[in-house]
Design an enzyme around this catalytic site. Structure first.
Site, PDB file in Angstrom:
ATOM      1  N   GLY A  56       0.869  -1.172   0.000  1.00 19.55           N
ATOM      2  CA  GLY A  56       0.000   0.000   0.000  1.00 19.55           C
ATOM      3  C   GLY A  56       0.905   1.222   0.000  1.00 19.55           C
ATOM      4  O   GLY A  56       1.869   1.283   0.793  1.00 19.55           O
ATOM      5  N   ARG A  98      10.545  -1.060  -4.717  1.00 17.57           N
ATOM      6  CA  ARG A  98       9.357  -1.074  -5.584  1.00 17.57           C
ATOM      7  C   ARG A  98       9.291   0.271  -6.324  1.00 17.57           C
ATOM      8  O   ARG A  98       9.513   1.313  -5.709  1.00 17.57           O
ATOM      9  CB  ARG A  98       8.068  -1.288  -4.766  1.00 17.57           C
ATOM     10  N   GLN A 205      -5.305  -8.911  -2.762  1.00 12.70           N
ATOM     11  CA  GLN A 205      -5.378  -7.917  -1.676  1.00 12.70           C
ATOM     12  C   GLN A 205      -6.830  -7.631  -1.283  1.00 12.70           C
ATOM     13  O   GLN A 205      -7.113  -7.301  -0.132  1.00 12.70           O
ATOM     14  CB  GLN A 205      -4.694  -6.603  -2.097  1.00 12.70           C
ATOM     15  N   ASP A 246      -1.447   4.923  -6.301  1.00 11.28           N
ATOM     16  CA  ASP A 246      -0.016   4.802  -5.992  1.00 11.28           C
ATOM     17  C   ASP A 246       0.777   5.991  -6.503  1.00 11.28           C
ATOM     18  O   ASP A 246       1.876   6.275  -6.022  1.00 11.28           O
ATOM     19  CB  ASP A 246       0.551   3.509  -6.580  1.00 11.28           C
ATOM     20  N   ASN A 256      -2.904   2.812 -10.062  1.00  8.26           N
ATOM     21  CA  ASN A 256      -3.342   2.024  -8.901  1.00  8.26           C
ATOM     22  C   ASN A 256      -3.233   0.551  -9.296  1.00  8.26           C
ATOM     23  O   ASN A 256      -2.843   0.214 -10.423  1.00  8.26           O
ATOM     24  CB  ASN A 256      -4.774   2.405  -8.498  1.00  8.26           C
TER      25      ASN A 256
HETATM   26  O1  MRU Z   1       0.803  -3.955  -4.642  1.00  8.89           O
HETATM   27  P1  MRU Z   1       0.133  -3.240  -3.514  1.00  8.89           P
HETATM   28  O2  MRU Z   1      -0.699  -4.116  -2.663  1.00  8.89           O
HETATM   29  O3  MRU Z   1       1.104  -2.403  -2.720  1.00  8.89           O
HETATM   30  O4  MRU Z   1      -0.850  -2.213  -4.223  1.00  8.89           O
HETATM   31  C1  MRU Z   1      -1.576  -1.323  -3.436  1.00  8.89           C
HETATM   32  C2  MRU Z   1      -2.545  -0.513  -4.174  1.00  8.89           C
HETATM   33  O5  MRU Z   1      -2.629  -0.545  -5.384  1.00  8.89           O
HETATM   34  C3  MRU Z   1      -3.368   0.446  -3.361  1.00  8.89           C
HETATM   35  O6  MRU Z   1      -4.625   0.623  -3.928  1.00  8.89           O
HETATM   36  C4  MRU Z   1      -2.648   1.795  -3.318  1.00  8.89           C
HETATM   37  O7  MRU Z   1      -1.332   1.636  -2.885  1.00  8.89           O
HETATM   38  C5  MRU Z   1      -3.342   2.778  -2.457  1.00  8.89           C
HETATM   39  S1  MRU Z   1      -3.163   2.409  -0.755  1.00  8.89           S
HETATM   40  C6  MRU Z   1      -3.902   3.614   0.150  1.00  8.89           C
END
Ligand code: MRU
Length: 355
Positions: A56, A98, A205, A246, A256
């Site tokens: 996230g 990342r 997720q 993101d 996102n």
């Molecule tokens: O790969 P992830 O689980 O880190 O991806 C997270 C997302 O895409 C969330 O929607 C984004 O980070 C927003 S979190 C408030």
């Protein structure tokens, strides 16, 4: 709402942040087990970010800030300049974990700037300053999420049903979340809201995290596979889609979790408003539009052998982008801690970002 903290900096002495360590929920173990990781080591925090033990956008920014403190707190260097250099090296290493969520780079930049600006301090004092900054990044994120909830709840009415994708809840932030913040705010106000949570292939997720945390909060959540969203929009009453982000470019294009773009197209086809909720730490106004947002590609195993069982032929070619970019024209409004931006997003995003 009593949900354990996603990530915190633990210290023995209340007013002294050093020595300390990171305590975070291991999100790869949810929903079957609620396990906490106690982290003191830079490589361990890099791995935790890479493997999505913490994930996230805001949460990985917080993790990186705390990771920098973990990396330097036991340093024996003699000068502040040397300590700042160590902090910057740790920061640059964490930046390789990342690529998409700009919050990671935002937090790293903030820590590096602080270290360099105070490199004239004795190392012991600079360590304390860095630790306080990492804790402040966490606390500010918690406040930003509450503020996003207050603005976002304006789009909700009693009895509404929301569809969300991935997890942009408390687990993805310091606490409370971004996309889920208005739902929690509504709950605090006694308004009942229902949620459809997309499962969110390949790492689930939505199923593992969003469904779990909404159930913990006592919210009526229904899990669907990603490919059911169109059917659900057509046959169930979905009042709004709420997602996190993101990285949001200057024109409002928003990266996102992979699949979000498809959900936005479906929302448009069904005349359902599509809201993106994110703190200003997710804005990247150095990018004119979303075309230059770096999109992380993840290992093929997450698709062919997700969660330990092979579900595709060996040696099959795989493409696994972890994010996509929703064009601004599909977004009804962008909600941040400073208010609500509506199209054309350029001016309001720049104003909210203080530029
Ligand atoms: O790969 P992830 O689980 O880190 O991806 C997270 C997302 O895409 C969330 O929607 C984004 O980070 C927003 S979190 C408030």
């Amino acid at each position: 709402m009593k949900v354990p903290k996603t990530i915190e900096w633990i210290t023995k002495h209340r007013n002294m942040p050093i020595p300390g360590h990171i305590r975070m929920i291991d999100q790869t173990r949810l929903p079957s087990r609620l396990v906490f990781l106690e982290i003191t080591d830079l490589h361990q925090i890099w791995t935790a970010i890479k493997t999505l033990q913490v994930r996230g956008a805001p949460a990985i920014g917080i993790a990186a800030a705390m990771g920098i403190v973990a990396a330097v707190q036991n340093s024996r260097v003699k000068t502040g300049i040397q300590l700042a250099a160590e902090a910057c090296r740790a920061a640059d290493y964490l930046a390789t974990s990342r690529p998409t969520a700009v919050n990671l780079f935002w937090a790293i930049k903030r820590m590096k700037e602080l270290a360099n600006a105070h490199a004239d301090m004795p190392p012991a004092k600079l360590k304390i300053l860095l630790a306080k900054e990492a804790v402040a990044i966490r606390d500010e994120d918690a406040d930003m999420c509450r503020a996003i909830g207050k603005f976002g709840v304006k789009f909700l009415k009693k009895g509404y049903t929301i569809l969300t994708h991935c997890n942009a809840g408390g687990l993805a932030t310091a606490e409370y979340g971004t996309a889920l913040a208005p739902i929690y705010t509504a709950l605090d106000k006694g308004m009942k809201i229902k949620v459809y949570a997309d499962e969110t292939r390949p790492l689930l997720q939505g199923a593992r995290l969003t469904a779990w945390e909404l159930m913990q909060a006592g919210i009526d959540v229904t899990l669907i596979c990603d490919n059911m969203a169109a059917h659900v929009m057509k046959h169930k009453k979905i009042n709004a889609v709420m997602v996190g982000a993101d990285r949001i470019a200057a024109n409002g294009d928003a990266a996102n979790k992979i699949g979000t773009y498809g959900v936005a197209l479906l929302a448009k086809a069904h005349k359902i408003p599509f809201y993106v909720l994110a703190p200003t730490s997710t804005f990247d106004l150095s990018l004119k539009n979303g075309s230059r947002i770096p999109i992380e590609e993840r290992t093929e195993k997450e698709i062919t052998e997700g969660f330990g069982r092979r579900t595709a032929p060996k040696r099959v070619k795989v493409y696994s982008p972890a994010f996509d970019v929703t064009p601004a024209e599909l977004i009804t409004a962008i909600v941040c801690e400073k208010g609500i931006a509506r199209p054309d997003f350029r001016k309001s995003l720049a104003r909210f970002a203080g530029k």
